[in-house]
Design a protein around this motif. Structure first.
Motif, PDB file in Angstrom:
ATOM      1  N   SER A  18       7.847  -6.921  -7.804  1.00 58.51           N
ATOM      2  CA  SER A  18       7.464  -6.198  -7.659  1.00 58.51           C
ATOM      3  C   SER A  18       8.852  -5.327  -8.143  1.00 58.51           C
ATOM      4  N   HIS A  44      10.501  -2.597  -6.950  1.00 60.36           N
ATOM      5  CA  HIS A  44      12.126  -2.968  -5.858  1.00 60.36           C
ATOM      6  C   HIS A  44      12.778  -4.310  -5.504  1.00 60.36           C
ATOM      7  N   LEU A  45      12.290  -4.982  -6.248  1.00 61.99           N
ATOM      8  CA  LEU A  45      13.104  -6.346  -6.577  1.00 61.99           C
ATOM      9  C   LEU A  45      14.003  -6.657  -7.937  1.00 61.99           C
ATOM     10  N   ILE A  64       5.637 -13.984  -3.994  1.00 60.02           N
ATOM     11  CA  ILE A  64       5.907 -12.840  -4.359  1.00 60.02           C
ATOM     12  C   ILE A  64       7.840 -13.276  -4.788  1.00 60.02           C
ATOM     13  N   LYS A  93      16.720  -9.630  -8.838  1.00 57.76           N
ATOM     14  CA  LYS A  93      18.208  -9.202  -7.652  1.00 57.76           C
ATOM     15  C   LYS A  93      18.903  -9.447  -6.626  1.00 57.76           C
ATOM     16  N   ASP A  94      19.579 -10.867  -7.719  1.00 58.86           N
ATOM     17  CA  ASP A  94      20.593 -11.064  -7.213  1.00 58.86           C
ATOM     18  C   ASP A  94      21.022 -12.038  -8.193  1.00 58.86           C
ATOM     19  N   LYS A 105      16.550  -5.941   0.652  1.00 54.50           N
ATOM     20  CA  LYS A 105      16.561  -7.048  -0.789  1.00 54.50           C
ATOM     21  C   LYS A 105      15.550  -8.366  -0.763  1.00 54.50           C
ATOM     22  N   GLU A 152       6.756  -5.768  -0.605  1.00 51.16           N
ATOM     23  CA  GLU A 152       6.218  -4.727  -0.817  1.00 51.16           C
ATOM     24  C   GLU A 152       5.192  -4.585   0.350  1.00 51.16           C
ATOM     25  N   TYR A 210       1.593  -1.874   0.539  1.00 50.46           N
ATOM     26  CA  TYR A 210       0.963  -0.424  -0.532  1.00 50.46           C
ATOM     27  C   TYR A 210       0.227  -0.240   0.848  1.00 50.46           C
ATOM     28  N   ALA A 253       2.565  -6.926  -0.947  1.00 51.89           N
ATOM     29  CA  ALA A 253       2.740  -8.138  -2.555  1.00 51.89           C
ATOM     30  C   ALA A 253       2.058  -8.384  -2.777  1.00 51.89           C
ATOM     31  N   LEU A 254       1.556  -9.711  -1.784  1.00 49.58           N
ATOM     32  CA  LEU A 254       1.356 -10.628  -1.789  1.00 49.58           C
ATOM     33  C   LEU A 254       0.010 -11.027  -2.410  1.00 49.58           C
TER      34      LEU A 254
END
Lengths: 176, 493
Positions: free
Chosen positions: A109, A111-112, A159, A163-164, B176, B180, B182, B193-194
């Motif tokens: 996503s 955000h990541l 998922i 971001k790492d 982090k 997510e 929704y 998100a899955l």
């Protein structure tokens, strides 16, 4: 992660295959049946590597089919939380991007995705850094970390995050 | 800190000393700090079981680590004896440290002879009292275990831990690794998100609700709108605050440790090698020390392999007896004056006593005495901060230093009185100034010759010794008298 394990399966064989090639037929049918399938417990069966043992066949009443219990070795692939994978991006949209690592679908996503990468819509939607040096678009190869998995009986979906440290694009198709 | 002096004076680690004694100190300090920081409240696992609750193990970890910073390889029985701990208790803690990757241990089935080998090795380097122990050890024939701090690994382990701690907190702070969520704007159905694969629509970029085809929004955006409505949100916010607090506190409390780590970063790590290698090295040192009375200056020339390393010497006081031993120089000058060479400037270090000829310049000889005294004075200054550390080895070393300094001073006075005439005689006797031949780079043969004269001179110096100590090295004055018996040792070996 890949595993080499022994699985067991009951194979039903049509009487027309009986003969001196029975065993070969059984094995090729096994490969056709199980390779590429996914079980929630073991993950994706990538390849059958050998037959351990074929048990005594049992003739089914009425049909003439024979059921053989077959023990076989195979390579399976099962993604885990925290695992680092390399994947190919298949779709990019403003919610994030989808990628595939072999048979496994992974969603990252937005955000990541690192904060310095912005979504650019257009013909070829992509995520690009402000200086344009790094671009994630369809067919990019990315290294990502799996942070969540959903394992159904017949499906595995993950998922991931980029971001790492050391994650992100590893091969940009535009530059190759 | 005592360690500075110990490793400075510990001549078997000459190459270490040349790399900089500070390294050891700092690594050790970092180590001690981390030990203090993390293991202060360590109670070994057995403590949790009710049966072994009889002794309080708290703080023992720190004590043991502290002791280990003052040793190299050490037999665990010896360590237990030194710390007056029960071996079981010590082992339990050591096992913990081993799991924590702080120490390395080695196990060896050995006979009394093997134990003796180790004892000999320790004698050369570590401050362990050997007398009386050897006798006990002779009968034993079972597995001995040795332990040693693994400085390189400690450094890595500490850094890694801090990194992990910070990362854990930061990741949670940044959300982090959260999945997510929704929410459908129309019907309020929630997805995460899955489910993403099922939610993609091919009409536009957004995710769409499965049941009503409404547009999905990322739920975290809704936090602002629903503020305070959900108790769950509040809990999350509090948790967030707590994490932030924790992270800040950690930064502050670990600051000294971080500083220490960054200071140690560029310095080479003390490497003791495996037990066998260390033992071989140490016993080589020991042999060298036995073969030559003034092992202090001799060993400094030996590198790890026991090979001569002429210019690895750190600050060393080498006394020359040009004033009092004129006749000896007469004899020696014939053999030694030929071996004099001009040393290249990069070989010359502050502690070396060289003639001006060797430095490539010609000056009046008396000046050289000034140089050597000043260097010895400097040396004692260095030690001032470290005197509190009263290892036996140290005392011995300090005694030697003090003794040399005293001799030097005495000699100085003598010289002052008969300065003129002395320089005259010297100039006459040995024009090539062989008086200063006793330098670091010379072979043991010369050293031994010197030693003979050293001991001849000892009683002379002994009379005035006390005075000199007080005048010269006021800091060490309390240490030296306590060690009068050392004098005997020193002479007979």
């Amino acid at each position: 992660m890949f595993f080499h394990i022994v699985l067991e399966r009951n194979m039903q064989l049509h009487p027309r295959y009986f003969g001196r090639n029975l065993r070969d037929n059984l094995v090729s049918k096994l490969m056709k049946d199980v390779e590429g399938t996914c079980s929630g417990r073991h993950g994706f069966v990538v390849a059958v590597t050998g037959i351990e043992n074929i048990g005594k066949g049992l003739i089914r009443d009425g049909t003439g089919f024979v059921t053989f219990p077959v023990k076989y070795q195979c390579v399976v692939f099962r993604p885990f939380k925290g695992e680092i994978l390399e994947a190919v991006v298949t779709m990019v949209n403003k919610m994030g991007f989808f990628a595939e690592a072999g048979p496994v679908q992974i969603f990252v996503s937005n955000h990541l995705i690192p904060d310095d990468m912005e979504f650019q819509s257009g013909d070829m939607p992509n995520y690009t850094t402000s200086d344009g040096s790094v671009k994630i678009q369809k067919d990019s190869e990315v290294r990502l970390k799996i942070i969540g998995t959903r394992v159904d009986a017949t499906e595995i979906f993950c998922i991931g995050t980029i971001k790492d440290d050391f994650l992100g694009v590893i091969n940009d198709p535009a530059t190759v | 800190m005592g360690l500075l002096y110990r490793h400075n004076g510990d001549t078997s680690y000459a190459s270490w000393a040349s790399l900089g004694p500070l390294t050891l100190l700092q690594v050790a300090v970092a180590e001690t700090q981390s030990a203090r920081a993390f293991y202060d409240d360590l109670t070994s696992k057995g403590e949790n079981q009710p049966k072994s609750g009889r002794s309080d193990n708290r703080g023992i970890a720190v004590v043991i680590l502290d002791a280990l910073t003052r040793r190299q390889w050490v037999r665990e029985e010896d360590l237990a004896k030194d710390l007056k701990l029960h071996t079981k208790q010590l082992r339990r803690t050591l096992r913990f440290f081993e799991e924590e990757k702080i120490i390395t241990r080695e196990y060896r089935r050995e006979t009394a002879k093997g134990a003796k080998l180790f004892s000999a090795a320790t004698a050369a380097t570590v401050d362990v009292q050997l007398t009386g122990k050897e006798g006990e050890e002779k009968v034993k024939l079972h597995t001995h275990s040795y332990c040693c701090l693994d400085y390189a690994q400690i450094y890595d382990v500490v850094r890694y831990r801090i990194h992990r701690m910070k990362k854990l907190l930061k990741d949670e702070l940044d959300n982090k690794n959260t999945i997510e969520e929704y929410i459908c704007t129309k019907c309020g159905k929630r997805y995460n998100a899955l489910d993403a694969l099922r939610l993609v629509s091919f009409e536009d970029d957004d995710f769409h609700c499965e049941s009503c085809n409404g547009k999905l929004e990322v739920e975290s955006d809704k936090f602002v709108v629903q503020e305070g409505a959900d108790g769950d949100d509040n809990a999350r916010r509090r948790r967030h605050e707590k994490l932030k607090d924790m992270l800040q506190k950690m930064e502050i409390q670990l600051k000294p440790l971080m500083d220490q780590l960054s200071r140690v970063k560029d310095l080479p790590v003390p490497e003791f090698g495996s037990l066998l290698a260390w033992e071989a090295r140490a016993s080589a040192m020991g042999r060298a020390a036995n073969g030559d009375m003034s092992g202090d200056s001799k060993i400094s020339q030996l590198g790890y392999n026991g090979a001569p390393m002429p210019y690895s010497g750190d600050t060393k006081v080498v006394v020359d007896f040009n004033g009092t031993e004129g006749n000896r120089h007469d004899v020696k000058s014939e053999t030694e004056s030929t071996s004099l060479k001009v040393l290249p400037p990069w070989m010359i270090k502050s502690g070396m006593v060289l003639t001006k000829e060797q430095r490539g310049e010609v000056k009046e000889e008396i000046k050289m005495n000034g140089t050597s005294t000043s260097s010895s004075a400097q040396y004692s200054d260095d030690k001032k901060s470290t005197v509190d550390h009263d290892d036996k080895k140290n005392i011995q070393d300090e005694y030697i230093k003090a003794y040399y300094a005293a001799l030097l001073k005495q000699q100085h006075e003598l010289e002052a009185s008969s300065k003129q005439e002395l320089s005259n005689t010297l100039a006459a006797n040995d024009p090539s100034s062989s008086a200063y031949n006793r330098q670091v780079g010379l072979k043991s043969k010369h050293e031994e010759d010197d030693d003979g004269t050293d001991w001849e001179e000892a009683p002379v110096a002994g009379t005035g010794n006390e005075n000199y100590k007080v005048n010269d090295l006021n800091v060490q004055a309390d240490v030296v008298p306590a060690d009068d018996d050392e004098d005997v040792d020193w002479e007979e070996g």
